[in-house]
Design a protein around this motif. Structure first.
Motif, PDB file in Angstrom:
ATOM      1  N   PRO A 261      70.490  35.615  29.426  1.00  0.00           N
ATOM      2  CA  PRO A 261      69.213  36.261  29.136  1.00  0.00           C
ATOM      3  C   PRO A 261      68.865  37.273  30.226  1.00  0.00           C
ATOM      4  CG  PRO A 261      69.045  33.862  29.036  1.00  0.00           C
ATOM      5  CD  PRO A 261      70.346  34.182  29.683  1.00  0.00           C
ATOM      6  N   GLU A 262      68.144  38.296  29.838  1.00  0.00           N
ATOM      7  CA  GLU A 262      67.694  39.292  30.806  1.00  0.00           C
ATOM      8  C   GLU A 262      66.764  38.650  31.825  1.00  0.00           C
ATOM      9  OE1 GLU A 262      64.841  42.905  30.075  1.00  0.00           O
ATOM     10  OE2 GLU A 262      66.857  43.438  29.379  1.00  0.00           O
ATOM     11  N   ASP A 263      67.018  38.899  33.103  1.00  0.00           N
ATOM     12  CA  ASP A 263      66.186  38.401  34.205  1.00  0.00           C
ATOM     13  C   ASP A 263      66.113  36.874  34.243  1.00  0.00           C
ATOM     14  OD1 ASP A 263      65.567  41.046  34.956  1.00  0.00           O
ATOM     15  OD2 ASP A 263      63.933  41.112  33.500  1.00  0.00           O
ATOM     16  N   ALA A 264      67.191  36.218  33.838  1.00  0.00           N
ATOM     17  CA  ALA A 264      67.230  34.753  33.896  1.00  0.00           C
ATOM     18  C   ALA A 264      68.663  34.320  34.137  1.00  0.00           C
ATOM     19  CB  ALA A 264      66.688  34.133  32.608  1.00  0.00           C
ATOM     20  N   ASP A 265      68.834  33.080  34.578  1.00  0.00           N
ATOM     21  CA  ASP A 265      70.163  32.563  34.868  1.00  0.00           C
ATOM     22  C   ASP A 265      70.993  32.410  33.595  1.00  0.00           C
ATOM     23  OD1 ASP A 265      69.523  32.412  37.533  1.00  0.00           O
ATOM     24  OD2 ASP A 265      68.946  30.293  37.457  1.00  0.00           O
ATOM     25  N   ALA A 266      72.305  32.523  33.774  1.00  0.00           N
ATOM     26  CA  ALA A 266      73.212  32.326  32.655  1.00  0.00           C
ATOM     27  C   ALA A 266      73.247  30.859  32.251  1.00  0.00           C
ATOM     28  CB  ALA A 266      74.613  32.800  33.037  1.00  0.00           C
ATOM     29  N   VAL A 267      73.501  30.640  30.967  1.00  0.00           N
ATOM     30  CA  VAL A 267      73.606  29.282  30.419  1.00  0.00           C
ATOM     31  C   VAL A 267      74.904  29.190  29.627  1.00  0.00           C
ATOM     32  CG1 VAL A 267      72.588  27.572  28.878  1.00  0.00           C
ATOM     33  CG2 VAL A 267      71.104  29.038  30.260  1.00  0.00           C
ATOM     34  N   THR A 268      75.690  28.151  29.877  1.00  0.00           N
ATOM     35  CA  THR A 268      76.927  27.936  29.135  1.00  0.00           C
ATOM     36  C   THR A 268      76.716  26.855  28.098  1.00  0.00           C
ATOM     37  OG1 THR A 268      78.264  28.573  31.046  1.00  0.00           O
ATOM     38  CG2 THR A 268      79.363  27.325  29.302  1.00  0.00           C
ATOM     39  N   GLY A 269      77.078  27.141  26.872  1.00  0.00           N
ATOM     40  CA  GLY A 269      76.914  26.199  25.778  1.00  0.00           C
ATOM     41  C   GLY A 269      77.972  25.122  25.792  1.00  0.00           C
ATOM     42  N   PRO A 270      77.928  24.231  24.809  1.00  0.00           N
ATOM     43  CA  PRO A 270      78.896  23.134  24.754  1.00  0.00           C
ATOM     44  C   PRO A 270      80.323  23.629  24.543  1.00  0.00           C
ATOM     45  CG  PRO A 270      77.594  23.254  22.735  1.00  0.00           C
ATOM     46  CD  PRO A 270      76.962  24.208  23.697  1.00  0.00           C
ATOM     47  N   THR A 271      81.265  22.934  25.140  1.00  0.00           N
ATOM     48  CA  THR A 271      82.678  23.258  24.951  1.00  0.00           C
ATOM     49  C   THR A 271      83.131  22.789  23.576  1.00  0.00           C
ATOM     50  OG1 THR A 271      83.164  23.114  27.311  1.00  0.00           O
ATOM     51  CG2 THR A 271      85.018  22.844  25.804  1.00  0.00           C
ATOM     52  N   VAL A 272      83.816  23.680  22.879  1.00  0.00           N
ATOM     53  CA  VAL A 272      84.324  23.394  21.541  1.00  0.00           C
ATOM     54  C   VAL A 272      85.839  23.427  21.612  1.00  0.00           C
ATOM     55  CG1 VAL A 272      84.482  24.231  19.181  1.00  0.00           C
ATOM     56  CG2 VAL A 272      82.291  24.329  20.381  1.00  0.00           C
ATOM     57  N   ARG A 273      86.475  22.408  21.075  1.00  0.00           N
ATOM     58  CA  ARG A 273      87.941  22.302  21.144  1.00  0.00           C
ATOM     59  C   ARG A 273      88.556  22.489  19.766  1.00  0.00           C
ATOM     60  NH1 ARG A 273      85.819  19.003  24.970  1.00  0.00           N
ATOM     61  NH2 ARG A 273      86.710  19.235  27.082  1.00  0.00           N
ATOM     62  N   ILE A 274      89.586  23.333  19.724  1.00  0.00           N
ATOM     63  CA  ILE A 274      90.355  23.538  18.498  1.00  0.00           C
ATOM     64  C   ILE A 274      91.726  22.924  18.721  1.00  0.00           C
ATOM     65  CG2 ILE A 274      91.373  25.256  16.961  1.00  0.00           C
ATOM     66  CD1 ILE A 274      89.071  27.108  17.658  1.00  0.00           C
ATOM     67  N   THR A 275      92.080  21.956  17.910  1.00  0.00           N
ATOM     68  CA  THR A 275      93.312  21.188  18.116  1.00  0.00           C
ATOM     69  C   THR A 275      94.382  21.455  17.065  1.00  0.00           C
ATOM     70  OG1 THR A 275      92.367  19.334  16.884  1.00  0.00           O
ATOM     71  CG2 THR A 275      92.052  19.344  19.272  1.00  0.00           C
ATOM     72  N   ALA A 276      94.053  22.218  16.034  1.00  0.00           N
ATOM     73  CA  ALA A 276      95.020  22.504  14.967  1.00  0.00           C
ATOM     74  C   ALA A 276      95.071  24.007  14.737  1.00  0.00           C
ATOM     75  CB  ALA A 276      94.621  21.786  13.687  1.00  0.00           C
ATOM     76  N   GLY A 277      96.210  24.466  14.237  1.00  0.00           N
ATOM     77  CA  GLY A 277      96.361  25.888  13.954  1.00  0.00           C
ATOM     78  C   GLY A 277      97.299  26.551  14.933  1.00  0.00           C
TER      79      GLY A 277
END
Length: 403
Positions: free
Chosen positions: A126-142
């Motif tokens: 966000p502008e003028d705010a700290d970065a935020v990292t969302g939940p880790t998503v794992r792809i196991t097939a493909g």
């Protein structure tokens, strides 16, 4: 050459480096009701699966609960009250697979990516705010791998090549003083044919210093400014430097008329050299300058706009290719692991140099308006292809937020 004025802008990573980021840049912003976001996983007109993803400090990346590999689109919707940038990252390497910048509150934009097996997370800034990292998503097939990704460059990464480049500029300015003194001396002696030769040598030396122009400030305008915007044009007292002398040398002005401009140029170049030790180039601009030098060559040199009578625009274009190569050489350690297009850039640079060299004979080149149609098309294609690829250098070297 003077760099055209620039707005403070970012260049998104291009298709050749990260296909997803270019797709994000081309997506049109749209205000969508909540019901549209909920249904965005349905089949879309592009035939790709869509997933609605929330962008906000409290829910960054929420909505991606059915991960799958392959080409797909994330519909990123800013549900916060502030603009934000959004990165899709490979959590194992930190590489970026896509980005959207300037996502306004209430706006949704698409991010198209190709994902393989691995671990991923959205990062909301966000502008003028700290970065935020969302939940880790794992792809196991493909597929084991997806689309291209690139490691972000930090300002710390760019400091060493910038300092190295500044040192090279200092050496170039030292050599330029001697070349401009030779021009002044030829004018003083009244030997105008020698002055024309010395002018070209000195101006080409200056033209190779392309990426530093922005750091030269007012002295840069005094040394290589144009008559554009001057109230009295080429007759204006504020028209100084290389192009003022060029105009006089190729428009039958006498040595008496040129002695003062030549002396002023020599003094200004000497000031530029002396002040350079205290100058500071912005590391974050170095990659952008590689692109701008060639972009402005197309605008000002290949059109003959900067020619005040010498007919040396193509010689200047050739010198500016050398200037571009100097920037690339300093950035090469950063680019080699990040930009798969680098060998192609080197090939286009070599092609452009070779085609210009083929037009030159005994140190002179034809003016752009004297080229044949085939020659003009060839040179335009060379520089057009090079500019397109150098945009990738600017994008890869663009410093991105980490916090």
């Amino acid at each position: 050459m003077r760099l055209a004025p620039r707005t403070n802008r970012r260049i998104l990573l291009p298709v050749a480096v990260v296909a997803a980021l270019a797709a994000a840049a081309s997506g049109a912003a749209a205000l969508l009701p909540d019901s549209s976001a909920a249904k965005s996983a349905a089949a879309a007109a592009d035939g790709l699966p869509h997933t609605a993803v929330e962008v906000s400090p409290g829910a960054c990346g929420h909505g991606w609960d059915r991960p799958s590999a392959g080409r797909q689109v994330f519909d990123l919707r800013n549900t916060s009250s502030d603009p934000a940038e959004v990165y899709l990252t490979d959590t194992s390497t930190g590489a970026l697979l896509g980005e959207v910048e300037g996502l306004a509150p209430g706006v949704q934009r698409p991010l198209q990516v190709v994902l393989g097996r691995g671990s991923y997370a959205f990062r909301c800034l966000p502008e003028d705010a700290d970065a935020v990292t969302g939940p880790t998503v794992r792809i196991t097939a493909g597929p084991a791998t997806g689309g291209p990704a690139v490691l972000p460059v930090t300002e710390h990464d760019l400091i060493p090549p910038t300092l190295e480049y500044q040192k090279w500029i200092g050496q170039g300015l030292g050599a330029l003083v001697g070349k401009v003194d030779a021009l002044r001396d030829a004018v003083d002696s009244g030997d105008l044919p020698a002055a024309r030769t010395a002018w070209l040598t000195a101006h080409l030396g200056y033209s190779r210093l392309g990426a530093a122009y922005d750091a030269f400030g007012d002295l840069g305008d005094a040394v290589d400014g144009l008559a554009d915007g001057q109230p009295d044009g080429v007759k204006d007292q504020g028209f100084t430097g290389f192009h003022r002398i060029e105009y006089g040398l190729w428009h039958h002005q006498s040595a008496d008329q040129l002695r003062a401009p030549a002396q002023q140029l020599a003094e200004d170049v000497r000031k530029l050299r002396d002040q350079w030790a205290d100058a500071r180039m912005e590391p974050a601009d170095l990659g952008l300058r590689a692109h701008e030098i060639t972009e402005d060559t197309v605008t000002f040199e290949l059109t003959g706009h900067n020619d005040y009578g010498s007919g040396s625009s193509l010689a200047t274009a050739r010198a500016q290719l050398d200037g571009t190569a100097e920037v690339l050489d300093r950035l090469r350690p950063l680019l080699e692991p990040r930009d798969p297009e680098l060998p192609g850039i080197d090939q286009w640079l070599a092609r452009s140099r070779s085609d210009l060299d083929a037009l030159g004979h005994d140190g002179s080149w034809p003016a752009p308006d004297k080229l044949t149609d085939n020659q003009r098309e060839r040179i335009n294609a060379d520089f057009g292809g090079l500019v397109e690829r150098l945009a990738g250098v600017a994008a890869v070297c663009d410093v991105r937020r980490t916090s």
